[in-house]
Design a protein around this motif. Structure first.
Motif, mmCIF file in Angstrom:
data_model
loop_
_atom_site.group_PDB
_atom_site.id
_atom_site.type_symbol
_atom_site.label_atom_id
_atom_site.label_comp_id
_atom_site.label_asym_id
_atom_site.label_seq_id
_atom_site.Cartn_x
_atom_site.Cartn_y
_atom_site.Cartn_z
ATOM 1 N N GLU A 139 40.284 39.895 51.924
ATOM 2 C CA GLU A 139 41.228 40.120 52.840
ATOM 3 C C GLU A 139 42.866 39.328 52.358
ATOM 4 O O GLU A 139 43.581 39.594 53.348
ATOM 5 N N TRP A 140 42.007 38.478 51.225
ATOM 6 C CA TRP A 140 43.427 37.867 50.418
ATOM 7 C C TRP A 140 44.816 39.289 50.103
ATOM 8 O O TRP A 140 46.093 39.229 50.523
ATOM 9 N N ARG A 172 48.153 37.921 43.160
ATOM 10 C CA ARG A 172 47.881 36.942 42.160
ATOM 11 C C ARG A 172 46.933 35.921 42.132
ATOM 12 O O ARG A 172 47.220 35.619 43.177
ATOM 13 N N LEU A 173 46.369 35.681 41.448
ATOM 14 C CA LEU A 173 45.126 34.134 41.908
ATOM 15 C C LEU A 173 45.164 33.293 40.870
ATOM 16 O O LEU A 173 45.333 33.964 40.044
ATOM 17 N N LYS A 182 36.481 41.589 40.318
ATOM 18 C CA LYS A 182 35.810 43.209 41.391
ATOM 19 C C LYS A 182 36.568 43.304 43.273
ATOM 20 O O LYS A 182 36.812 44.767 43.415
ATOM 21 N N ALA A 183 37.560 42.665 43.028
ATOM 22 C CA ALA A 183 38.484 42.628 44.375
ATOM 23 C C ALA A 183 39.259 43.336 44.460
ATOM 24 O O ALA A 183 40.460 43.587 44.734
ATOM 25 N N GLY A 184 39.454 43.610 42.400
ATOM 26 C CA GLY A 184 40.306 44.276 41.577
ATOM 27 C C GLY A 184 42.117 43.228 41.606
ATOM 28 O O GLY A 184 42.951 43.666 41.599
ATOM 29 N N TYR A 185 42.213 41.777 41.884
ATOM 30 C CA TYR A 185 42.644 41.248 40.688
ATOM 31 C C TYR A 185 42.669 41.530 38.916
ATOM 32 O O TYR A 185 42.527 41.078 38.901
ATOM 33 N N LEU A 207 36.178 36.149 29.704
ATOM 34 C CA LEU A 207 36.145 37.210 31.194
ATOM 35 C C LEU A 207 37.250 38.118 31.117
ATOM 36 O O LEU A 207 37.644 38.612 32.185
ATOM 37 N N ASN A 208 37.834 38.026 30.066
ATOM 38 C CA ASN A 208 39.170 39.502 30.126
ATOM 39 C C ASN A 208 40.021 38.598 31.413
ATOM 40 O O ASN A 208 40.304 39.646 32.326
#
Length: 376
Positions: free
Chosen positions: A105-106, A113-114, A147-150, A179-180
């Motif tokens: 949803e974000w 960007r997180l 997995k959400a695409g970030y 963790l790339n």
């Protein structure tokens, strides 16, 4: 470039080391959101005709916002400011707030960007810091975000924690690089006055910090970043090419930005202002002009000092030609005269008219910059 910073002043629990303005409650959330909407309207002319290239939600804990509230804020910003279609929208998030639904949803709202507040992957370090999440939750949050695409993802790590041995710090860094993740913000733990950490250490309930330990951790950090081809583009920030924090780079490169919310700072090139550091004070003024607690018009000396302080922290360095053109020959000569001693000590390197901190010099950043400051 111009940017907007939105301060969300709420947390589930205050971390022991934190001196940022926030409250461990959500009791004022509804009133805050109403005041924030009014402040957005009130400040819509602050950046003039500049296009906003970066929006940053910091705090506090912005990931505590409901999706509907975050959507409302973004909608208001879009309505009242000229926003670049390729705007970078960063959300600071705690691992315990991240799940598959909310991460998606974000992203659907435009957050691209997180910045995840991991701090450590070890539970004893997190307990020392009084963090809410666990090391396992940190792993899960990163996995869910990816997995959400970030792809534009950053995490925070803290070194110099008394419970953090060199072996554990190495393990934290090994974990990060495995963790790339393209961006790392790594901060040395500091004890700010009147924080819970300060009180706990002074009362003998917590182990004090060891400056030599922090230095050893920092040197390991520099070595590992270089080994993995990460660019050390600012004292506390490392990334792959193309993944610099656009928002924070704006601060270091002297761009204009508007700060919204309690305690938020704004800068328009000639003056700086900051909002009242009080939720009730912010609500009382409803985000209006009286929300600004103080404003200062910067003198030439202050602008020179700010340029030296911010630029010397970065990979782009401090340019003596820029100092001469922007502030005057007197400032350029003063800068060169005072920085030459650090070239002799190999704390600073020079390429043409640009001066950079060496790895050794980065250990003394604050002292070197303070020595280059001019007095009014």
């Amino acid at each position: 470039m111009a940017g907007i910073y939105v301060h969300i002043p709420f947390c589930k629990r205050k971390c022991h080391y934190c001196n940022f303005f926030s409250a461990a409650t959500t009791r004022w959330m509804e009133g805050f959101l109403e005041a924030l909407k009014k402040e957005i309207i009130e400040r819509q002319d602050y950046l003039g005709t500049e296009t906003v290239n970066t929006i940053y939600f910091g705090g506090g804990t912005p990931s505590m916002l409901r999706i509907s509230d975050l959507a409302l804020i973004i909608s208001h910003l879009t309505m009242y400011f000229s926003i670049d279609p390729k705007v970078e929208i960063t959300l600071e998030a705690n691992p315990d707030d991240i799940n598959e639904r909310i991460a998606t949803e974000w992203k659907n709202l435009g957050v691209n960007r997180l910045s995840i507040g991991v701090q450590s992957f070890f539970d004893d370090d997190l307990q020392y810091l009084n963090r809410v999440h666990s090391g396992k939750q940190a792993f899960q949050a990163i996995e869910i975000s990816q997995k959400a695409g970030y792809t534009n993802l950053s995490i925070d790590l803290i070194y110099g924690i008394p419970t953090l041995t060199e072996e554990k710090w190495q393990k934290n860094l090994d974990t990060f690089f495995s963790l790339n993740i393209p961006h790392l913000s790594a901060y040395s733990l500091t004890v700010e006055k009147k924080t819970p950490l300060d009180l706990l250490i002074r009362r003998g309930k917590y182990a004090p910090l060891d400056e030599l330990q922090s230095i050893r951790h920092f040197k390991i950090l520099l070595e590992e970043a270089r080994k993995h081809d990460f660019i050390h583009y600012e004292i506390s920030n490392f990334s792959r090419e193309g993944y610099y924090s656009r928002h924070n780079s704006l601060y270091w490169l002297g761009g204009n930005y508007l700060g919204l919310g309690p305690s938020a700072h704004s800068f328009n090139g000639s003056s700086r202002q900051w909002n009242v550091s009080s939720i009730t004070g912010y609500l009382r003024n409803e985000g209006g002009r009286n929300t600004v607690e103080e404003k200062e018009v910067l003198t030439l000396v202050q602008r020179y000092n700010e340029y030296v302080m911010t630029s010397l922290r970065t990979i782009w360095g401090c340019d003596s030609v820029h100092i001469g053109n922007g502030f005057g020959i007197k400032y350029r000569d003063y800068f060169i005269r005072h920085i030459n001693q650090y070239i002799d000590k190999k704390y600073v390197a020079r390429e043409g008219s640009t001066f950079y901190l060496t790895d050794e010099g980065k250990l003394f950043t604050d002292g070197i910059t303070a020595d280059l400051f001019m007095e009014e």
